[in-house]
Scaffold this active site. Sequence first.
Site, mmCIF file in Angstrom:
data_model
loop_
_atom_site.group_PDB
_atom_site.id
_atom_site.type_symbol
_atom_site.label_atom_id
_atom_site.label_comp_id
_atom_site.label_asym_id
_atom_site.label_seq_id
_atom_site.Cartn_x
_atom_site.Cartn_y
_atom_site.Cartn_z
ATOM 1 N N PHE A 150 57.398 32.255 14.088
ATOM 2 C CA PHE A 150 57.400 31.029 13.271
ATOM 3 C C PHE A 150 56.790 29.833 13.977
ATOM 4 C CE2 PHE A 150 61.328 30.163 15.668
ATOM 5 C CZ PHE A 150 61.154 28.812 15.939
ATOM 6 N N LYS A 174 51.654 40.396 9.090
ATOM 7 C CA LYS A 174 53.002 40.158 8.570
ATOM 8 C C LYS A 174 53.409 38.793 9.111
ATOM 9 C CE LYS A 174 57.009 40.191 9.318
ATOM 10 N NZ LYS A 174 57.792 38.921 9.211
ATOM 11 N N GLU A 177 58.600 35.078 8.033
ATOM 12 C CA GLU A 177 59.171 34.725 6.728
ATOM 13 C C GLU A 177 59.634 33.265 6.708
ATOM 14 O OE1 GLU A 177 60.207 36.714 8.993
ATOM 15 O OE2 GLU A 177 62.394 36.846 9.173
ATOM 16 N N SER A 227 60.203 37.150 19.791
ATOM 17 C CA SER A 227 61.233 37.169 20.833
ATOM 18 C C SER A 227 61.181 38.477 21.621
ATOM 19 C CB SER A 227 62.613 37.022 20.175
ATOM 20 O OG SER A 227 62.817 38.119 19.300
ATOM 21 N N CYS A 282 56.469 29.168 23.587
ATOM 22 C CA CYS A 282 56.735 30.151 24.639
ATOM 23 C C CYS A 282 56.213 29.630 25.976
ATOM 24 C CB CYS A 282 56.082 31.477 24.298
ATOM 25 S SG CYS A 282 54.302 31.340 24.217
ATOM 26 N N GLU A 376 66.558 31.733 27.040
ATOM 27 C CA GLU A 376 65.545 30.945 26.333
ATOM 28 C C GLU A 376 66.270 30.068 25.311
ATOM 29 O OE1 GLU A 376 62.769 33.057 23.694
ATOM 30 O OE2 GLU A 376 61.243 31.595 24.285
HETATM 31 P P1 NAD Z 1 61.301 36.782 16.184
HETATM 32 O O1 NAD Z 1 61.233 37.824 17.222
HETATM 33 O O2 NAD Z 1 62.622 36.474 15.572
HETATM 34 O O3 NAD Z 1 60.322 37.143 14.958
HETATM 35 C C1 NAD Z 1 58.994 37.519 15.169
HETATM 36 C C2 NAD Z 1 58.557 38.440 14.042
HETATM 37 O O4 NAD Z 1 59.359 39.623 14.069
HETATM 38 C C3 NAD Z 1 58.722 37.820 12.671
HETATM 39 O O5 NAD Z 1 57.583 38.117 11.896
HETATM 40 C C4 NAD Z 1 59.995 38.461 12.126
HETATM 41 O O6 NAD Z 1 59.950 38.637 10.728
HETATM 42 C C5 NAD Z 1 60.024 39.809 12.810
HETATM 43 N N1 NAD Z 1 61.394 40.271 13.121
HETATM 44 C C6 NAD Z 1 62.493 39.509 13.366
HETATM 45 N N2 NAD Z 1 63.554 40.292 13.661
HETATM 46 C C7 NAD Z 1 63.130 41.571 13.591
HETATM 47 C C8 NAD Z 1 63.746 42.843 13.816
HETATM 48 N N3 NAD Z 1 65.025 42.946 14.136
HETATM 49 N N4 NAD Z 1 62.986 43.952 13.665
HETATM 50 C C9 NAD Z 1 61.685 43.869 13.348
HETATM 51 N N5 NAD Z 1 61.052 42.696 13.120
HETATM 52 C C10 NAD Z 1 61.747 41.559 13.248
HETATM 53 O O7 NAD Z 1 60.636 35.449 16.807
HETATM 54 P P2 NAD Z 1 60.567 34.000 16.180
HETATM 55 O O8 NAD Z 1 61.933 33.413 16.182
HETATM 56 O O9 NAD Z 1 59.795 34.011 14.916
HETATM 57 O O10 NAD Z 1 59.648 33.272 17.276
HETATM 58 C C11 NAD Z 1 60.173 32.694 18.441
HETATM 59 C C12 NAD Z 1 60.052 33.618 19.616
HETATM 60 O O11 NAD Z 1 58.706 33.999 19.799
HETATM 61 C C13 NAD Z 1 60.466 32.966 20.929
HETATM 62 O O12 NAD Z 1 61.206 33.880 21.672
HETATM 63 C C14 NAD Z 1 59.135 32.667 21.605
HETATM 64 O O13 NAD Z 1 59.184 32.575 23.011
HETATM 65 C C15 NAD Z 1 58.327 33.828 21.154
HETATM 66 N N6 NAD Z 1 56.896 33.571 21.263
HETATM 67 C C16 NAD Z 1 56.241 34.159 22.294
HETATM 68 C C17 NAD Z 1 54.897 33.919 22.490
HETATM 69 C C18 NAD Z 1 54.173 34.537 23.651
HETATM 70 O O14 NAD Z 1 52.985 34.340 23.757
HETATM 71 N N7 NAD Z 1 54.821 35.282 24.523
HETATM 72 C C19 NAD Z 1 54.213 33.084 21.605
HETATM 73 C C20 NAD Z 1 54.911 32.509 20.538
HETATM 74 C C21 NAD Z 1 56.269 32.765 20.386
#
Ligand code: NAD
Length: 485
Positions: A150, A174, A177, A227, A282, A376
């Site tokens: 997000f 994808k 959401e 994450s 991140c 985090e």
């Molecule tokens: P998230 O992991 O909750 O969601 C990421 C994606 O995975 C979304 O599209 C979501 O719909 C999907 N998702 C969520 N839970 C799931 C599950 N149990 N099974 C399968 N798919 C699932 O992350 P977020 O809250 O959207 O984003 C924030 C996180 O992203 C932070 O931890 C941040 O550090 C990380 N991030 C990392 C980088 C990097 O370059 N390393 C860059 C941007 C964000």
Amino acid sequence: MKYAALQNFINGSFQPAATNRTLQVISPIDGALLTEVPMSTNEDLQKAVEAARTAFHKWSKTPIKERVQVFFRYKTLLERNMKELAELVQEENGKTYGEAIAEIEKSIELTEFATSLPQLITGELLEVSKGVECRTEHVPLGVVASIVPFNFPSMVPNWTIPNALALGNCMIIKPSEKVPLSCGRIAELLKEAGLPDGVFNIVHGDVEIVEAICDHPGIEAVSFVGSTKVAKIVYQRATGNYKRCLALGGAKNHLMVMPDAIPAMTAQNVAASMSGCAGQRCMAASAMVGVGSIDHIITKICEEAKKIVPGENLGAVINQESKDRIEKYITEAEEQSAKILVDGRNAVVEGKEKGTYVGPTVIDYVKPAMSVATEEIFGPVISIMRVNTVDEALAIENANPYGNAASVFTQNGGVARYVIDRASAGMIGVNVGVPVPREPFSFGGWNDSKFGVGDITGKSSIEFWTKLKKSTVKWNAEAGVNWMS
Ligand code: NAD
């Protein structure tokens, strides 16, 4: 509802999903209902994969110099629509308008890189024995998927879209959401830029679609950004199905501040790094390790933090759940006798009472075992630990399981090099609070911040989005016969 209910984008047009299950998309700025996003099913994914596989035949055979013309036009469209795109990012994500503009500018830079790909993938050719030539070519993989988080509704999709498509793949994305609107505009602009139908597809959804992507035999590669918890799930599931996967996870970035650091510059960098995008990056500074006597710098950090005002130069965090989580971390630290020097809890923006804001927060005297030091937080919070030597600072940095970024603030080149050599992170800053490598350098962390080989952007992405074809060629009889005939 401000916008019409969202649909998937399949084979060049928006189409309703085969589901009644939807989620509301709420603006973090003021709690306004923006739209509804469908939680698609396997049936929707199947349609998208079929469209992408059909499009792949022609797109993969289109010369790359022609393919990148689409991205020259897409770049112009991003520039032309920058204000509107930034407003959409701001509305759905909650960041400030300036941060949203920066995100579109970064999307443009990423696209610019993709237009240079013909110069970078010429392959190799060598006469390996008399009259016999070996040649390598980068060949697209087929249908690939991109699952995005997000916090950057435009930039992170654009980490993957221009490179993967310019290299000849077809994609299913994808979106998160929580911020699904920007991807729809990206689809419209790609179409306007002349991208053939089926090359780029959007399937909205949550866990079910992510799992279906990892399982689908028609998808060759999966890139994931989110994450660490989910990155691990996706990496295991996609590679378990024999797919190529690069999964970027969360982070806990340490800033190591030496007593000789330039106070004003350091304070500005620390404050900007911890609070930019409301700490939802991140690459955000989340922990600071002060070495020796640094009270004068901490005083300045607090002064800088107090200039950061929610609703003015500080955006909202994504939702109430996030706000509650961040505030809980601060309260826990307080209960464990850390000192809250600047307190961002209970921030309310007048006229936007339903917005989810957390003010900048500086916590001092944090102990390495406290949750604010190890986890985090993903909010505008910096946890300051104090040590006596640079080795103690490095030990704390090295012990954290993540490894996205680390920075050192010092005027001593020897100390800076010492930290570069020993910090356990993929991206290191010297007097830079957010050490994001700009194109053509690639972006990527280490340890629990990334699973898979290579990086997602820059030159490294070529290896991820293509496979090598090696041909050995002989035309003339005089080439003779040897062991490799
Ligand atoms: P998230 O992991 O909750 O969601 C990421 C994606 O995975 C979304 O599209 C979501 O719909 C999907 N998702 C969520 N839970 C799931 C599950 N149990 N099974 C399968 N798919 C699932 O992350 P977020 O809250 O959207 O984003 C924030 C996180 O992203 C932070 O931890 C941040 O550090 C990380 N991030 C990392 C980088 C990097 O370059 N390393 C860059 C941007 C964000």
